[in-house]
Write a protein that holds these residues in place. Structure first.
Motif, PDB file in Angstrom:
ATOM      1  N   GLU A   1       1.003  -1.251  -0.242  1.00  0.00           N
ATOM      2  CA  GLU A   1      -0.043  -0.073   0.041  1.00  0.00           C
ATOM      3  C   GLU A   1       1.079   1.474   0.081  1.00  0.00           C
ATOM      4  O   GLU A   1       0.309   2.319  -0.768  1.00  0.00           O
ATOM      5  N   ARG A   2       1.868   1.462   0.866  1.00  0.00           N
ATOM      6  CA  ARG A   2       2.930   2.786   0.819  1.00  0.00           C
ATOM      7  C   ARG A   2       4.099   2.604  -0.692  1.00  0.00           C
ATOM      8  O   ARG A   2       3.739   3.911  -0.559  1.00  0.00           O
ATOM      9  N   ARG A   3       4.104   1.646  -1.124  1.00  0.00           N
ATOM     10  CA  ARG A   3       4.977   1.698  -1.762  1.00  0.00           C
ATOM     11  C   ARG A   3       3.938   2.628  -3.218  1.00  0.00           C
ATOM     12  O   ARG A   3       4.867   3.431  -3.658  1.00  0.00           O
ATOM     13  N   GLY A   4       2.605   2.107  -3.074  1.00  0.00           N
ATOM     14  CA  GLY A   4       1.338   2.305  -4.486  1.00  0.00           C
ATOM     15  C   GLY A   4       1.616   3.822  -3.453  1.00  0.00           C
ATOM     16  O   GLY A   4       1.557   4.977  -4.750  1.00  0.00           O
ATOM     17  N   ALA A   5       1.365   4.690  -2.669  1.00  0.00           N
ATOM     18  CA  ALA A   5       1.236   5.968  -2.164  1.00  0.00           C
ATOM     19  C   ALA A   5       2.838   6.446  -2.880  1.00  0.00           C
ATOM     20  O   ALA A   5       2.791   7.716  -2.689  1.00  0.00           O
ATOM     21  N   MET A   6       3.622   5.714  -2.132  1.00  0.00           N
ATOM     22  CA  MET A   6       5.417   7.244  -2.499  1.00  0.00           C
ATOM     23  C   MET A   6       5.420   7.119  -3.868  1.00  0.00           C
ATOM     24  O   MET A   6       6.219   7.840  -4.174  1.00  0.00           O
ATOM     25  N   LEU A   7       4.307   5.877  -4.667  1.00  0.00           N
ATOM     26  CA  LEU A   7       4.833   6.540  -6.207  1.00  0.00           C
ATOM     27  C   LEU A   7       4.688   7.418  -6.811  1.00  0.00           C
ATOM     28  O   LEU A   7       5.179   8.542  -7.263  1.00  0.00           O
ATOM     29  N   ALA A   8       3.084   7.925  -6.445  1.00  0.00           N
ATOM     30  CA  ALA A   8       2.156   8.610  -7.049  1.00  0.00           C
ATOM     31  C   ALA A   8       2.749  10.239  -6.070  1.00  0.00           C
ATOM     32  O   ALA A   8       2.812  10.719  -6.840  1.00  0.00           O
ATOM     33  N   ALA A   9       3.672   9.725  -4.976  1.00  0.00           N
ATOM     34  CA  ALA A   9       4.181  11.094  -4.108  1.00  0.00           C
ATOM     35  C   ALA A   9       5.494  11.805  -5.265  1.00  0.00           C
ATOM     36  O   ALA A   9       5.665  12.659  -5.477  1.00  0.00           O
ATOM     37  N   ILE A  10       6.058  10.688  -5.527  1.00  0.00           N
ATOM     38  CA  ILE A  10       7.230  10.751  -6.008  1.00  0.00           C
ATOM     39  C   ILE A  10       7.101  11.053  -7.449  1.00  0.00           C
ATOM     40  O   ILE A  10       7.651  12.595  -8.398  1.00  0.00           O
ATOM     41  N   HIS A  11       6.181  10.811  -8.194  1.00  0.00           N
ATOM     42  CA  HIS A  11       5.866  11.237  -9.397  1.00  0.00           C
ATOM     43  C   HIS A  11       4.993  13.142  -9.278  1.00  0.00           C
ATOM     44  O   HIS A  11       5.418  13.755 -10.051  1.00  0.00           O
ATOM     45  N   ALA A  12       4.357  13.167  -8.425  1.00  0.00           N
ATOM     46  CA  ALA A  12       3.877  14.543  -8.035  1.00  0.00           C
ATOM     47  C   ALA A  12       4.790  15.550  -7.352  1.00  0.00           C
ATOM     48  O   ALA A  12       4.928  16.334  -8.280  1.00  0.00           O
ATOM     49  N   ALA A  13       5.625  14.799  -7.200  1.00  0.00           N
ATOM     50  CA  ALA A  13       6.802  15.635  -6.870  1.00  0.00           C
ATOM     51  C   ALA A  13       7.386  16.263  -8.032  1.00  0.00           C
ATOM     52  O   ALA A  13       8.199  17.398  -8.475  1.00  0.00           O
ATOM     53  N   ASN A  14       8.095  15.315  -8.914  1.00  0.00           N
ATOM     54  CA  ASN A  14       9.049  15.662  -9.882  1.00  0.00           C
ATOM     55  C   ASN A  14       8.103  16.704 -11.102  1.00  0.00           C
ATOM     56  O   ASN A  14       8.907  17.713 -11.087  1.00  0.00           O
ATOM     57  N   GLU A  15       6.446  16.527 -11.542  1.00  0.00           N
ATOM     58  CA  GLU A  15       5.835  17.364 -11.967  1.00  0.00           C
ATOM     59  C   GLU A  15       6.004  18.852 -11.781  1.00  0.00           C
ATOM     60  O   GLU A  15       5.588  19.216 -12.630  1.00  0.00           O
ATOM     61  N   SER A  16       6.222  18.484 -10.682  1.00  0.00           N
ATOM     62  CA  SER A  16       5.964  20.607  -9.504  1.00  0.00           C
ATOM     63  C   SER A  16       7.702  20.683  -8.598  1.00  0.00           C
ATOM     64  O   SER A  16       7.329  21.642  -8.703  1.00  0.00           O
ATOM     65  N   PHE A  17       7.999  19.974  -9.429  1.00  0.00           N
ATOM     66  CA  PHE A  17       9.531  20.305  -9.031  1.00  0.00           C
ATOM     67  C   PHE A  17      10.374  20.543  -7.879  1.00  0.00           C
ATOM     68  O   PHE A  17      11.075  21.219  -7.812  1.00  0.00           O
ATOM     69  N   THR A  18       8.871  19.655  -7.055  1.00  0.00           N
ATOM     70  CA  THR A  18       9.239  19.575  -5.555  1.00  0.00           C
ATOM     71  C   THR A  18      10.881  17.949  -5.010  1.00  0.00           C
ATOM     72  O   THR A  18      10.526  17.083  -5.940  1.00  0.00           O
ATOM     73  N   PRO A  19      12.149  19.052  -4.455  1.00  0.00           N
ATOM     74  CA  PRO A  19      13.153  17.990  -4.154  1.00  0.00           C
ATOM     75  C   PRO A  19      12.530  16.975  -3.467  1.00  0.00           C
ATOM     76  O   PRO A  19      11.693  17.164  -2.189  1.00  0.00           O
ATOM     77  N   TRP A  20      12.856  15.563  -3.435  1.00  0.00           N
ATOM     78  CA  TRP A  20      12.547  14.060  -3.032  1.00  0.00           C
ATOM     79  C   TRP A  20      14.091  13.631  -2.456  1.00  0.00           C
ATOM     80  O   TRP A  20      14.865  13.437  -3.888  1.00  0.00           O
ATOM     81  N   VAL A  21      13.588  12.531  -1.412  1.00  0.00           N
ATOM     82  CA  VAL A  21      14.759  11.827  -1.228  1.00  0.00           C
ATOM     83  C   VAL A  21      14.549  10.847  -0.625  1.00  0.00           C
ATOM     84  O   VAL A  21      13.847  10.637   0.035  1.00  0.00           O
ATOM     85  N   LEU A  22      15.547   9.949  -0.994  1.00  0.00           N
ATOM     86  CA  LEU A  22      15.467   8.331  -0.817  1.00  0.00           C
ATOM     87  C   LEU A  22      16.168   8.014   0.290  1.00  0.00           C
ATOM     88  O   LEU A  22      17.944   7.714   0.305  1.00  0.00           O
ATOM     89  N   ASP A  23      15.258   7.349   1.513  1.00  0.00           N
ATOM     90  CA  ASP A  23      16.767   6.778   2.394  1.00  0.00           C
ATOM     91  C   ASP A  23      15.964   4.937   2.103  1.00  0.00           C
ATOM     92  O   ASP A  23      15.127   4.441   2.714  1.00  0.00           O
ATOM     93  N   PRO A  24      17.516   4.544   1.479  1.00  0.00           N
ATOM     94  CA  PRO A  24      17.147   2.934   0.884  1.00  0.00           C
ATOM     95  C   PRO A  24      17.360   1.977   2.077  1.00  0.00           C
ATOM     96  O   PRO A  24      18.366   1.134   2.720  1.00  0.00           O
ATOM     97  N   VAL A  25      16.495   2.012   3.441  1.00  0.00           N
ATOM     98  CA  VAL A  25      16.772   1.790   4.457  1.00  0.00           C
ATOM     99  C   VAL A  25      16.859   0.025   5.063  1.00  0.00           C
ATOM    100  O   VAL A  25      16.242  -0.900   3.688  1.00  0.00           O
ATOM    101  N   ALA A  26      17.795  -0.792   4.692  1.00  0.00           N
ATOM    102  CA  ALA A  26      17.902  -2.356   4.802  1.00  0.00           C
ATOM    103  C   ALA A  26      18.271  -2.612   3.325  1.00  0.00           C
ATOM    104  O   ALA A  26      17.552  -3.507   2.981  1.00  0.00           O
TER     105      ALA A  26
END
Lengths: 262, 262, 262
Positions: free
Chosen positions: C77-102
């Protein structure tokens, strides 16, 4: 209009009731404040229980003294569970409280908040932006921070109380609490409380606890606000920053006594 | 029957093992206590890892030293992930521990708890109400608070241990730990620990950590209880209330030493 | 290659920008560190908002100053929400940061982390094991602890930065920050920070906040690391253990001042 200050003797009497009844608060709240909310309730002498599965939530809210519904991290799954809990609470006369976190801007939670307004919340606790949004007015809110002056939201709080039958608390630098007819003001606290996550959300849980107590609901909700403002100002006086504020605040809630409040 | 006190030398020896092996504990626990549970394990020298997606949980429990299953905020999705993790743990001989939060009253979690009793938990840690309920007896529990006297639940704990093969810890004002044949008593702690959320849930995580250690499992589980009781009583002595208790408690767990325990 | 230390004057200037702009950070992070992450951002003067429902996440990331994506307790569920947020961030030039835990060991999150590498993260913050795994190299990571020396992961960080266009921070006993061409070193902190859950995850949130500021992104991300290392070493000096470290650390972040950093 500047409402009168809640008399200390009323707050003191509600505190005595809270300690005596030790209400069990069913908290359906957001991911960020679960632990802090539970610790605030425990420090004050109430008992928290976070029950979130749909069937269990509907089974538990009738047993609890009060139900808190906080939409901070609402999801489709939680929406269903919250609705089930609210309906079960209403059928068993368990009072429930709405904390409409960041309502107004985000579509999913805003729709939910408007939907449940019709389900007779005992109280609604929000910042100025949130109360303005719930009352259908324009707001300048950004996330959970209120960009509106608290007093300017009092007329909206009064209308919201009249519309829903709930006691409405609009909180911030000062708190105003109204049942649509009368209102109290609560002072105290301080800016450092806005640099710690969850003070508002935890207040809503304390409001829920107090809604289950005997006496006037307006006084009970205002007293909940006063407990937090009083512990907050004492903790701020003993803190170097937001980190030391947190343990000091829980200690002050624990040590809060009726004599001092009066 | 009043079991003997766990000898300090045994607790000391388990602490040395815990620090030496630094077990990796796969925690599948409730929403409220995630951070506190992780910090308790870290303070004692163990390593927490919260892995909850179904496939990952089944992939991770065989790699972990131990698995904790806490049903405090069970949902249908988590139920599936927990079952997958338990089965994978059993296939790889990873010990797993059940914390049956509030079992007995709420239908969904109660069914789950009874279902997994057959899956050979290494240990079960609960308060008196929870252990009574799991053993099929009437209980007066209200939410997570135990309304039953701890010692009176010891016979139920003994039967539950015999039925499941698990070491059963029934904890409260005093803790009793039994493998169905022998039992230890653990003293310490204090009432303030019940005014902080998660002390019981975190204890279950420490029990899981200790179940992975060499030596007698009964001693290991009792030692876990002793660590928390000892740090608890020391932290209470240094606290004004539940707020200052939390950092003091983590500090005492961190500073706990074998010499003092012995 | 041992990169130069980030000059204190640069860190000081980023701190002034952070306090001035007070960025609103949309945090999609794991269950364990929600509260601590929010409190770290608040202590530094930024604003956190945890919005997780898919539609809301896509609605919110364009409004936020920056987006944090932390995969510590990823679910479908969170995977889908994160992808939606990332795509929307990219379209609006909001920078996004990845923390690749484990990342690296567990299949579901590892696939997700590799998938989103192509979605132009502004920065990536991980420990040595995680950065090595993301760069496609063997790693000895166990859960969230890095078993690799941080400096040895710097070449992988450089390649990962070149591959993705992100500023990459590989953090541990020392931190190294690179844009694929230049690199900074950040010293400070101490071992006690590894005995508290969420210091790395919260750092990633601060990295996100700083990615939204004017100026060189490499300097901004390195400054974020420096804020945490500096507050960490000061808090360690004032702590008995990990429990007292937590409030001291938040206080130090709150009290951090540009003059001292310079």
């Amino acid at each position: 209009m500047q409402p009168d200050l809640l008399p200390g003797t009323r707050a003191a009497s509600v505190l005595q009731n809270l300690r005596h009844h030790s209400p069990l608060v069913h908290c359906m709240t957001n991911d960020v404040v679960q632990s802090f909310t539970a610790n605030v309730l425990l420090a004050l002498g109430a008992s928290p229980a976070m029950v979130i599965e749909t069937e269990e939530a509907a089974q538990f809210s009738p047993v609890a003294s009060a139900l808190l519904v906080n939409i901070g991290t609402l999801t489709a799954e939680r929406r269903g569970a919250m609705l089930a809990a609210i309906h079960a609470a209403n059928e068993s006369f368990t009072p429930w409280v709405l904390d409409p976190v960041a309502v107004g801007g985000l579509a999913f939670r805003t729709q939910f908040a408007f939907d449940v307004l019709a389900l007779k919340p005992a109280a609604i606790r929000g910042n100025a932006s949130e109360i303005l949004a719930l009352a259908g007015e324009h707001s300048a809110g950004r996330g959970v921070d209120s960009a509106d002056d608290v007093l300017s939201a009092l007329p909206a709080a009064v209308r919201l109380a009249q519309l829903t039958g709930a006691v409405v608390a609009v909180t911030g630098e000062r708190d105003y609490i109204t049942d649509g007819e009368n209102a109290w003001r609560v002072d105290g606290g301080g800016l450092l409380m806005t640099r710690v996550v969850g003070t508002g959300c935890a207040l809503s849980a304390v409001v829920a606890a107090c809604c289950s107590l005997p006496g006037e609901r307006l006084d009970n909700v205002a007293a909940a606000c006063r407990f937090m403002k009083r512990a907050g100002e004492q903790a701020i006086a003993a803190s170097r920053g937001p980190g030391s504020f947190i343990p000091a605040f829980l200690d002050e809630l624990y040590l809060l006594n009726a004599g001092e409040l009066a």
